[in-house]
Design an enzyme around this catalytic site. Structure first.
Site, PDB file in Angstrom:
ATOM      1  N   SER A   7       0.865  -1.173   0.000  1.00 17.99           N
ATOM      2  CA  SER A   7       0.000   0.000   0.000  1.00 17.99           C
ATOM      3  C   SER A   7       0.905   1.227   0.000  1.00 17.99           C
ATOM      4  O   SER A   7       2.086   1.140   0.355  1.00 17.99           O
ATOM      5  CB  SER A   7      -0.954  -0.002   1.197  1.00 17.99           C
ATOM      6  OG  SER A   7      -0.259  -0.203   2.408  1.00 17.99           O
ATOM      7  N   GLU A   9       1.327   5.652   0.641  1.00 20.46           N
ATOM      8  CA  GLU A   9       0.832   6.907   1.201  1.00 20.46           C
ATOM      9  C   GLU A   9       1.215   8.066   0.289  1.00 20.46           C
ATOM     10  O   GLU A   9       2.364   8.199  -0.124  1.00 20.46           O
ATOM     11  CB  GLU A   9       1.404   7.149   2.595  1.00 20.46           C
ATOM     12  CG  GLU A   9       0.919   8.463   3.220  1.00 20.46           C
ATOM     13  CD  GLU A   9       1.527   8.734   4.562  1.00 20.46           C
ATOM     14  OE1 GLU A   9       1.094   8.075   5.531  1.00 20.46           O
ATOM     15  OE2 GLU A   9       2.443   9.583   4.651  1.00 20.46           O
ATOM     16  N   ASP A 101      -1.219  15.992  14.461  1.00 18.06           N
ATOM     17  CA  ASP A 101      -0.213  16.892  15.025  1.00 18.06           C
ATOM     18  C   ASP A 101      -0.827  18.255  15.297  1.00 18.06           C
ATOM     19  O   ASP A 101      -1.729  18.704  14.586  1.00 18.06           O
ATOM     20  CB  ASP A 101       0.961  17.055  14.058  1.00 18.06           C
ATOM     21  CG  ASP A 101       1.714  15.759  13.839  1.00 18.06           C
ATOM     22  OD1 ASP A 101       1.802  14.963  14.800  1.00 18.06           O
ATOM     23  OD2 ASP A 101       2.209  15.538  12.714  1.00 18.06           O
ATOM     24  N   PHE A 210      12.953  14.144   9.819  1.00 17.55           N
ATOM     25  CA  PHE A 210      11.713  13.419  10.067  1.00 17.55           C
ATOM     26  C   PHE A 210      11.925  12.387  11.164  1.00 17.55           C
ATOM     27  O   PHE A 210      11.103  12.240  12.080  1.00 17.55           O
ATOM     28  CB  PHE A 210      11.267  12.762   8.759  1.00 17.55           C
ATOM     29  CG  PHE A 210       9.893  12.169   8.779  1.00 17.55           C
ATOM     30  CD1 PHE A 210       8.984  12.466   9.775  1.00 17.55           C
ATOM     31  CD2 PHE A 210       9.497  11.303   7.760  1.00 17.55           C
ATOM     32  CE1 PHE A 210       7.709  11.910   9.782  1.00 17.55           C
ATOM     33  CE2 PHE A 210       8.226  10.742   7.755  1.00 17.55           C
ATOM     34  CZ  PHE A 210       7.337  11.046   8.771  1.00 17.55           C
ATOM     35  N   HIS A 259       3.730  -1.040   3.786  1.00 18.41           N
ATOM     36  CA  HIS A 259       3.127   0.260   3.487  1.00 18.41           C
ATOM     37  C   HIS A 259       4.254   1.257   3.212  1.00 18.41           C
ATOM     38  O   HIS A 259       5.125   1.469   4.062  1.00 18.41           O
ATOM     39  CB  HIS A 259       2.289   0.734   4.665  1.00 18.41           C
ATOM     40  CG  HIS A 259       1.537   2.006   4.419  1.00 18.41           C
ATOM     41  ND1 HIS A 259       0.421   2.067   3.614  1.00 18.41           N
ATOM     42  CD2 HIS A 259       1.747   3.269   4.876  1.00 18.41           C
ATOM     43  CE1 HIS A 259      -0.042   3.304   3.590  1.00 18.41           C
ATOM     44  NE2 HIS A 259       0.752   4.060   4.341  1.00 18.41           N
TER      45      HIS A 259
END
Length: 288
Positions: A7, A9, A101, A210, A259
């Site tokens: 999958s 994003e 967030d 990140f 993912h």
């Protein structure tokens, strides 16, 4: 070795150039026949409308199963559930339910006065509708705001008890990180699927920031390798090799779904998938 399900994003575009990049990403990766694709929210719900528009367009034009990100930030319960109902109305039946967030520049997360207290309450309300498969976030390493790793796992258990159907982890660099987390979740009584999140590193500086923000540890050997590759201009080769090796280790360890965080740059993700034997299966419909 079996071929895993995958999958992807995406994040919603903010301008015309971003729109072209998103549709290029969809066109490049859709032939790999993903289980679903997800579309993110910005910090503080900043891209709420953009996310809704991108979800609707991808769902309508691509034939892909789309999972819309939905957060608790800066919205009442009624507003949040109206958004969810809007997704159901257009045939979107998967949601990635997150606390979200805090808006940039704020002093941490604060629930909306009329909103959900956090992700567990949101998941419970979505589950009560009976309209969605609900994916949630998970942290294989301690969340920066968590009291401990066990507190993280206990919170994840509450999300599953509230009605979540699967979890997608934050990215990590070593397979053993995921396996330790998976074992700890099993010990806590979690039996639902936990899908590892994979970040093929397109930009090392950005990936390092990140990682620091979300509590992902960076092994010194990997940091040194990327620093050298950045100087040599071989970052893409290194990123593809390391991500492919990580995914291979996960598959050998029993993982059957991966993912990918694409950052709307599909080439590295496509190349890693090809290395794993995930090859084109379907042709994308025309995208308007």
């Amino acid at each position: 070795m079996s071929t895993p399900a995958v999958s992807f994003e995406f994040f919603p575009p903010k301008n015309l150039e971003g729109s072209f990049r998103l549709w290029d990403c969809v066109n490049t990766l859709a032939p790999l026949d993903p289980e679903f694709v997800s579309v993110t929210y910005g910090a503080g719900g900043a891209t709420r409308k953009l996310t809704h528009d991108a979800v609707g367009t991808i769902h309508k034009t691509s034939g892909l199963n789309v999972a819309a990100h939905l957060t608790c930030v800066d919205a009442s319960r009624a507003e949040t559930l109206d958004i969810a109902q809007g997704y159901a109305d257009i045939g979107v039946t998967q949601i990635v339910a997150l606390r979200g967030d805090a808006p940039k520049g704020s002093n941490g997360y604060r629930p909306h006065a009329d909103g959900f207290a956090g992700s567990v309450d949101l998941i419970e309300a979505l589950a009560e509708t009976g309209k969605f498969a609900i994916h949630v976030g998970a942290y294989p390493e301690e969340h920066p705001e968590a009291a401990s790793q066990q507190a993280d796992i206990d919170h994840l258990k509450r999300k599953f008890d509230a009605g979540a159907t699967s979890a997608i982890t934050q990215f990590f660099f070593e397979a053993d990180t995921f396996f330790r987390f998976r074992d700890a979740c099993a010990a806590a009584g979690i039996t639902a699927p936990i899908i590892p999140g994979i970040l093929p590193v397109e930009n090392w500086t950005g990936a390092r920031k990140f990682a620091q923000a979300c509590g992902t540890s960076i092994p010194p050997l990997i940091a040194d390798a990327f620093e050298n590759a950045t100087r040599d201009g071989t970052t893409d080769l290194l990123a593809t090799a390391l991500a492919s090796e990580l995914c291979d280790d996960l598959i050998i360890g029993g993982v059957d779904h991966l993912h990918f965080y694409t950052l709307n740059r599909p080439e590295l993700t496509r190349d890693v998938c090809h290395a794993l034997g995930v090859t084109p299966k379907v042709r994308l419909q025309n995208v308007a």
